[in-house]
Motif scaffolding. Structure first.
Motif, PDB file in Angstrom:
ATOM      1  N   CYS A  37      48.671  41.119  34.526  1.00  0.00           N
ATOM      2  CA  CYS A  37      47.822  41.793  35.193  1.00  0.00           C
ATOM      3  C   CYS A  37      46.442  40.749  35.564  1.00  0.00           C
ATOM      4  O   CYS A  37      45.873  40.612  34.306  1.00  0.00           O
ATOM      5  CB  CYS A  37      47.185  43.232  34.886  1.00  0.00           C
ATOM      6  SG  CYS A  37      48.758  44.307  35.043  1.00  0.00           S
ATOM      7  N   HIS A  92      47.318  52.467  33.444  1.00  0.00           N
ATOM      8  CA  HIS A  92      47.713  51.385  34.287  1.00  0.00           C
ATOM      9  C   HIS A  92      49.239  51.138  33.932  1.00  0.00           C
ATOM     10  O   HIS A  92      50.102  51.154  35.011  1.00  0.00           O
ATOM     11  CB  HIS A  92      46.854  50.168  34.440  1.00  0.00           C
ATOM     12  CG  HIS A  92      47.285  49.310  35.184  1.00  0.00           C
ATOM     13  ND1 HIS A  92      47.391  49.542  36.483  1.00  0.00           N
ATOM     14  CD2 HIS A  92      47.602  47.643  35.237  1.00  0.00           C
ATOM     15  CE1 HIS A  92      47.654  48.402  37.326  1.00  0.00           C
ATOM     16  NE2 HIS A  92      47.907  47.491  36.488  1.00  0.00           N
ATOM     17  N   CYS A 151      50.330  46.397  41.566  1.00  0.00           N
ATOM     18  CA  CYS A 151      51.038  45.664  40.653  1.00  0.00           C
ATOM     19  C   CYS A 151      52.559  45.811  40.627  1.00  0.00           C
ATOM     20  O   CYS A 151      53.484  44.979  40.576  1.00  0.00           O
ATOM     21  CB  CYS A 151      50.551  45.790  39.209  1.00  0.00           C
ATOM     22  SG  CYS A 151      49.118  45.167  38.788  1.00  0.00           S
ATOM     23  N   GLU A 201      52.711  51.775  36.043  1.00  0.00           N
ATOM     24  CA  GLU A 201      53.438  50.930  36.849  1.00  0.00           C
ATOM     25  C   GLU A 201      54.825  51.176  36.550  1.00  0.00           C
ATOM     26  O   GLU A 201      55.841  51.159  37.505  1.00  0.00           O
ATOM     27  CB  GLU A 201      53.048  49.670  36.303  1.00  0.00           C
ATOM     28  CG  GLU A 201      52.004  48.874  37.047  1.00  0.00           C
ATOM     29  CD  GLU A 201      51.790  47.386  36.529  1.00  0.00           C
ATOM     30  OE1 GLU A 201      52.773  46.693  36.487  1.00  0.00           O
ATOM     31  OE2 GLU A 201      50.695  47.063  36.225  1.00  0.00           O
TER      32      GLU A 201
HETATM   33 ZN   LIG Z   1      48.201  45.488  36.988  1.00  0.00          ZN
END
Ligand SMILES: [Zn+2]
Length: 452
Positions: free
Chosen positions: A4, A214, A189, A218
């Motif tokens: 990231c 996050h 992402c 994902e």
């Molecule tokens: Zn990310």
């Protein structure tokens, strides 16, 4: 591996450098160990924070201003990394250039009943994904605490997160089946990693602060959409603290890299030494004493490399089984979850061993091994830095060299005349007055170095 990358809305800070360096080392070491590596690091160039900054600067033209801000801070980010000689990832995709892939992924999630559209937004329904929380291993209560600021009444559950956000007036937006809008951060992402590395790939990295929500999100999105495992390994690096406290502009304890007390010509290398001294997964606590110590450690190696240059090249290679053992100890340390502090300790042991041996062949061999390892894996001692040496330092160095060489000649003459008292006096004077140390090597040659 997928890492990231930055959200480009503010000046780069030490945390950005730590992140880039940690994953650069991991990439380098995997390559060194014989793996083929493709590294992708994204750039988030549309996001609430960027739009907020654009709104403060130019509310009448948000679309243009958002572009200006993201391109300005992306350039600053790249400039900062280039001062550290950090290589570019193999791919560096921008979120705004992959909107179509994100829309497709969201459509799949709706079709599979993992997501719902409401009022122009689309949310991921966390309750439908039974494995939710498996990465951060948190209980629902803890997770709720983490998202409590977000009180959106369109959501079925406070933990549900936005995949697509309905555009507010003037904001950058793209057409979609749910109206004009923009993607949520998490879906970026998933879409970009799947696009460039496939539905299942080896390593996913990022800062520890991204683990929840996050990275948890994902995983949920990606595995729900593909039905396959997402990343095989997750690597999170720790944050940078100062004197044991979180570093933050609002705490007035914030320090930028350019403000650190480092040697003028070798700033980047010395900062890298500071980073290497802490395991990537641990918080790096910055203190001035810590930095001073690492700067001194760096100088020891630099001094050694400069010093062995005085040894003539046509020496037959050393036959010493310890050198092989050192190399093995170094790779053992790196094989153990990229333990750079331990690898550095091995490097210090090698340095110590070489200095103690006074054997020119061993010194040359160890210098070569140390340089190979530190260049290939840590991007250190690249010699690029030397070009930056300013005139006064260069003159100073030249004077030192002339002084030392003259003393070595005089001392040799005195010794040949069996005048050991004078010979000793020359050595002592050089050390006391000019901090220059003379070392008599096995085989008779004398070389010099600055005493640290
Ligand atoms: Zn990310």
């Amino acid at each position: 591996m997928y890492v990231c990358g930055p959200t480009v809305y503010d000046e780069p800070h030490m945390g950005h450098v730590r992140s880039a360096y940690v994953f650069e080392i991991i990439r380098n070491y995997l390559k060194y160990s014989g793996y083929k590596v493709i590294m992708v690091r994204n750039v988030t160039d549309v996001d609430d924070k960027i739009i907020q900054k654009a709104y403060e600067a130019n509310p009448m033209n948000l679309i243009e201003e958002t572009k200006n801000i993201s391109s300005k801070y992306f350039d600053l980010y790249k400039d900062e990394l280039s001062t550290f000689n950090l290589e570019c990832p193999d791919r560096e995709p921008f979120a705004t250039q992959n909107i179509e892939e994100m829309i497709q992924l969201i459509k799949t999630l709706i079709k599979k009943c993992f997501a719902y559209a409401v009022g122009g937004d689309v949310y991921f329904e966390v309750n439908k994904f039974l494995d939710y929380g498996k990465l951060s291993k948190q209980k629902i209560d803890q997770m709720l605490e983490g998202v409590r600021k977000d009180t959106n009444e369109n959501k079925k559950n406070p933990l549900d997160f936005a995949l697509w956000k309905n555009a507010k007036e003037g904001e950058p937006s793209w057409p979609s089946p749910w109206g004009m809008g923009r993607p949520g951060w998490h879906i970026e992402c998933s879409a970009m990693s799947i696009k460039y590395l496939g539905e299942t790939f080896d390593i996913h990295g990022g800062g520890l602060d991204l683990k929840f929500p996050h990275h948890e999100n994902e995983i949920a999105q990606s595995e729900a959409a593909t039905g396959k495992p997402f990343a095989k390994y997750w690597i999170h690096h720790g944050m940078i603290t100062r004197d044991g406290h979180k570093m933050s502009k609002s705490f007035h304890n914030y320090i930028m890299y350019r403000e650190l007390p480092l040697d003028r010509n070798n700033r980047a290398e010395q900062f890298k030494f500071l980073l290497l001294g802490t395991h990537y997964a641990a918080p790096l606590d910055y203190t001035e004493e810590r930095l001073k110590m690492e700067v001194q450690n760096w100088r020891r190696f630099k001094n050694f490399f400069d010093f062995v240059k005085q040894i003539d090249g046509d020496i037959s290679p050393a036959v010493d089984s310890n050198i092989k053992k050192f190399k093995q100890a170094f790779t053992d340390a790196m094989d153990d979850d990229f333990n750079t502090p331990l690898a550095l300790t091995v490097m210090h042991e090698m340095l110590h061993y070489a200095n103690k041996s006074k054997d020119p062949a061993i010194m040359l061999e160890i210098a070569k091994l140390l340089k190979d390892l530190s260049r290939q894996i840590f991007g250190l001692f690249l010699d690029k830095q030397e070009e930056l040496v300013d005139i006064s330092t260069a003159v100073e160095k030249e004077c030192q060299k002339i002084r030392a060489e003259e003393a070595i000649r005089n001392r040799k003459t005195a010794k040949e005349a069996k005048d050991y008292q004078t010979a000793d006096l020359i050595r002592k004077k050089l050390l006391d007055e000019y901090q220059i140390e003379l070392i008599d090597l096995k085989g008779g040659k004398t070389i010099w170095r600055e005493k640290l």
